[in-house]
Scaffold this active site. Structure first.
Site, PDB file in Angstrom:
ATOM      1  CE1 TYR A 167      -4.003   2.091   0.680  1.00 17.99           C
ATOM      2  CE2 TYR A 167      -2.599   3.186   2.287  1.00 17.99           C
ATOM      3  CZ  TYR A 167      -3.763   3.150   1.536  1.00 17.99           C
ATOM      4  OH  TYR A 167      -4.672   4.172   1.641  1.00 17.99           O
ATOM      5  CB  THR A 202     -13.811   5.196   5.060  1.00 14.45           C
ATOM      6  OG1 THR A 202     -12.625   4.393   5.024  1.00 14.45           O
ATOM      7  CG2 THR A 202     -13.469   6.668   4.912  1.00 14.45           C
TER       8      THR A 202
HETATM    9  P1  NAP Z   1     -13.507   2.405   0.808  1.00 22.03           P
HETATM   10  O1  NAP Z   1     -14.608   2.859   1.684  1.00 22.03           O
HETATM   11  O2  NAP Z   1     -13.113   0.975   0.823  1.00 22.03           O
HETATM   12  O3  NAP Z   1     -13.853   2.876  -0.682  1.00 22.03           O
HETATM   13  C1  NAP Z   1     -13.073   2.501  -1.785  1.00 22.03           C
HETATM   14  C2  NAP Z   1     -13.985   2.289  -2.956  1.00 22.03           C
HETATM   15  O4  NAP Z   1     -13.174   1.994  -4.102  1.00 22.03           O
HETATM   16  C3  NAP Z   1     -14.934   1.092  -2.755  1.00 22.03           C
HETATM   17  O5  NAP Z   1     -16.235   1.401  -3.187  1.00 22.03           O
HETATM   18  C4  NAP Z   1     -14.279   0.043  -3.628  1.00 22.03           C
HETATM   19  O6  NAP Z   1     -15.155  -0.959  -4.088  1.00 22.03           O
HETATM   20  C5  NAP Z   1     -13.768   0.883  -4.767  1.00 22.03           C
HETATM   21  N1  NAP Z   1     -12.815   0.140  -5.570  1.00 22.03           N
HETATM   22  C6  NAP Z   1     -11.879  -0.738  -5.135  1.00 22.03           C
HETATM   23  N2  NAP Z   1     -11.218  -1.247  -6.167  1.00 22.03           N
HETATM   24  C7  NAP Z   1     -11.734  -0.694  -7.286  1.00 22.03           C
HETATM   25  C8  NAP Z   1     -11.489  -0.847  -8.673  1.00 22.03           C
HETATM   26  N3  NAP Z   1     -10.548  -1.710  -9.113  1.00 22.03           N
HETATM   27  N4  NAP Z   1     -12.186  -0.117  -9.549  1.00 22.03           N
HETATM   28  C9  NAP Z   1     -13.154   0.725  -9.120  1.00 22.03           C
HETATM   29  N5  NAP Z   1     -13.466   0.904  -7.821  1.00 22.03           N
HETATM   30  C10 NAP Z   1     -12.766   0.194  -6.912  1.00 22.03           C
HETATM   31  O7  NAP Z   1     -12.164   3.193   1.161  1.00 22.03           O
HETATM   32  P2  NAP Z   1     -11.906   4.741   1.518  1.00 22.03           P
HETATM   33  O8  NAP Z   1     -11.389   4.778   2.884  1.00 22.03           O
HETATM   34  O9  NAP Z   1     -13.036   5.569   1.112  1.00 22.03           O
HETATM   35  O10 NAP Z   1     -10.654   5.017   0.569  1.00 22.03           O
HETATM   36  C11 NAP Z   1     -10.748   5.796  -0.618  1.00 22.03           C
HETATM   37  C12 NAP Z   1      -9.350   6.148  -1.072  1.00 22.03           C
HETATM   38  O11 NAP Z   1      -8.708   6.911  -0.051  1.00 22.03           O
HETATM   39  C13 NAP Z   1      -8.454   4.937  -1.316  1.00 22.03           C
HETATM   40  O12 NAP Z   1      -7.617   5.170  -2.412  1.00 22.03           O
HETATM   41  C14 NAP Z   1      -7.639   4.868  -0.039  1.00 22.03           C
HETATM   42  O13 NAP Z   1      -6.410   4.221  -0.239  1.00 22.03           O
HETATM   43  C15 NAP Z   1      -7.467   6.336   0.265  1.00 22.03           C
HETATM   44  N6  NAP Z   1      -7.140   6.624   1.645  1.00 22.03           N
HETATM   45  C16 NAP Z   1      -8.025   6.319   2.643  1.00 22.03           C
HETATM   46  C17 NAP Z   1      -7.678   6.617   3.959  1.00 22.03           C
HETATM   47  C18 NAP Z   1      -8.599   6.334   5.115  1.00 22.03           C
HETATM   48  O14 NAP Z   1      -8.175   6.526   6.260  1.00 22.03           O
HETATM   49  N7  NAP Z   1      -9.819   5.909   4.893  1.00 22.03           N
HETATM   50  C19 NAP Z   1      -6.437   7.203   4.246  1.00 22.03           C
HETATM   51  C20 NAP Z   1      -5.574   7.485   3.199  1.00 22.03           C
HETATM   52  C21 NAP Z   1      -5.942   7.203   1.901  1.00 22.03           C
HETATM   53  P3  NAP Z   1     -15.198  -2.353  -3.267  1.00 22.03           P
HETATM   54  O15 NAP Z   1     -15.895  -2.025  -1.982  1.00 22.03           O
HETATM   55  O16 NAP Z   1     -15.966  -3.241  -4.179  1.00 22.03           O
HETATM   56  O17 NAP Z   1     -13.766  -2.785  -3.069  1.00 22.03           O
END
Ligand code: NAP
Length: 259
Positions: A167, A202
């Site tokens: 990651y 999230t």
């Molecule tokens: P999340 O709730 O898991 O949302 C991610 C979304 O992306 C889900 O709907 C997922 O679908 C979708 N996804 C995964 N693989 C995909 C693909 N190949 N094509 C299209 N859609 C896809 O996570 P989040 O926390 O909102 O994270 C969003 C972004 O922020 C990510 O890039 C994560 O790395 C980044 N981020 C998050 C945090 C945090 O603390 N939450 C911190 C730093 C960075 P599925 O559910 O089907 O997998």
């Protein structure tokens, strides 16, 4: 306070829009007046986001005046190209705001990390962001329109984390790629920035044990985990002309963690 309408004429593509940050970003951009295209590999989840946007963003310029959801796997080049073509067919223009938010985790310590965990995370987080950025940028350049590309990286790409070699590498790659894209596309009026969220509540962070979250929270100067709206606010700023002279940068949204 009444929402600003800084994105009244914008068409925004948000990937990973079916959940967490992507959903909150979609809502924020729509509240700012943008038409939103929600892309997610879970098409039903993307539709769910669009239902939350009803009544928002109807001020946008030409083309249909409603938001749209598309199922897309960002790791598949053909699917991403197809998505951009579908958007252009539906809206008669490419998205001028592009937010790559789709991301996954497959955590394991280095000594036990299976190769497929590495490959899957790089395929979605890094290659997926590349494919979306490239396809959208090609469409913007050939249409002669400027735009704002915003890639969601992570503070983990900067500082690393236990069990997240894959990651961290993917997110460091996103930040490095973003700087290079900014260098190449500035002359086309296209800006490209990345956001480094810290720990935001999230579905992704709900997988982290509460004990670990408590330890992290104790180290956050602001004293609490972030909420998706904290990131969405910054996306709205980077999408708008209020950040018109900002490109190639990373913005940390961490509550001060790891500063
Ligand atoms: P999340 O709730 O898991 O949302 C991610 C979304 O992306 C889900 O709907 C997922 O679908 C979708 N996804 C995964 N693989 C995909 C693909 N190949 N094509 C299209 N859609 C896809 O996570 P989040 O926390 O909102 O994270 C969003 C972004 O922020 C990510 O890039 C994560 O790395 C980044 N981020 C998050 C945090 C945090 O603390 N939450 C911190 C730093 C960075 P599925 O559910 O089907 O997998």
């Amino acid at each position: 306070m009444a929402a600003q309408l800084r994105l009244r004429s914008a068409l925004a593509l948000v990937t990973g829009a079916g959940s967490g940050l992507g959903r909150a970003i979609s809502q924020r951009l729509a509240r700012e007046g943008a038409l939103v295209v929600a892309g997610d590999r879970d098409g039903a989840a993307a539709e769910g986001t669009i239902r939350l946007l009803e009544g928002m963003g109807s001020e946008a310029g030409s083309g249909p005046r409603c938001h749209a959801a598309f199922q897309v796997d960002v790791a598949e080049a053909g699917a991403v190209q197809g998505l951009i073509e579908q958007i252009q067919a539906c809206f008669s223009r490419p998205p001028s705001v592009v937010v790559s938010c789709a991301g996954i985790i497959r955590d394991e310590f280095l000594l036990r990390m299976p190769e497929d965990y590495w490959d899957e995370v790089i395929a979605v987080n890094l290659k997926g962001t590349f494919l979306v950025t490239q396809a959208a940028a090609r469409a913007l350049v050939s249409n002669g329109c400027g735009g704002s590309i915003i890639n969601i990286s992570s503070i983990i790409g900067k500082v690393g984390n236990l069990g997240q070699t894959n990651y961290a590498a993917s997110k460091a790659g996103v930040a490095g790629m973003t700087s290079s894209v900014a260098l190449e596309l500035g002359r086309h009026g296209i800006r490209c920035n990345s956001i480094l969220p810290g720990f935001i509540i999230t579905p992704m962070t709900k997988k982290v044990p509460q004990k670990v979250l408590d330890q992290i929270t104790a180290r956050i100067p602001m004293g609490h985990l972030g909420v998706p709206e904290d990131v969405a606010d910054v996306v709205a700023f980077l999408a708008s002309d209020d950040s018109g002279y900002i490109t190639g940068t990373t913005v940390e949204v961490t509550g001060g963690l790891f500063m």
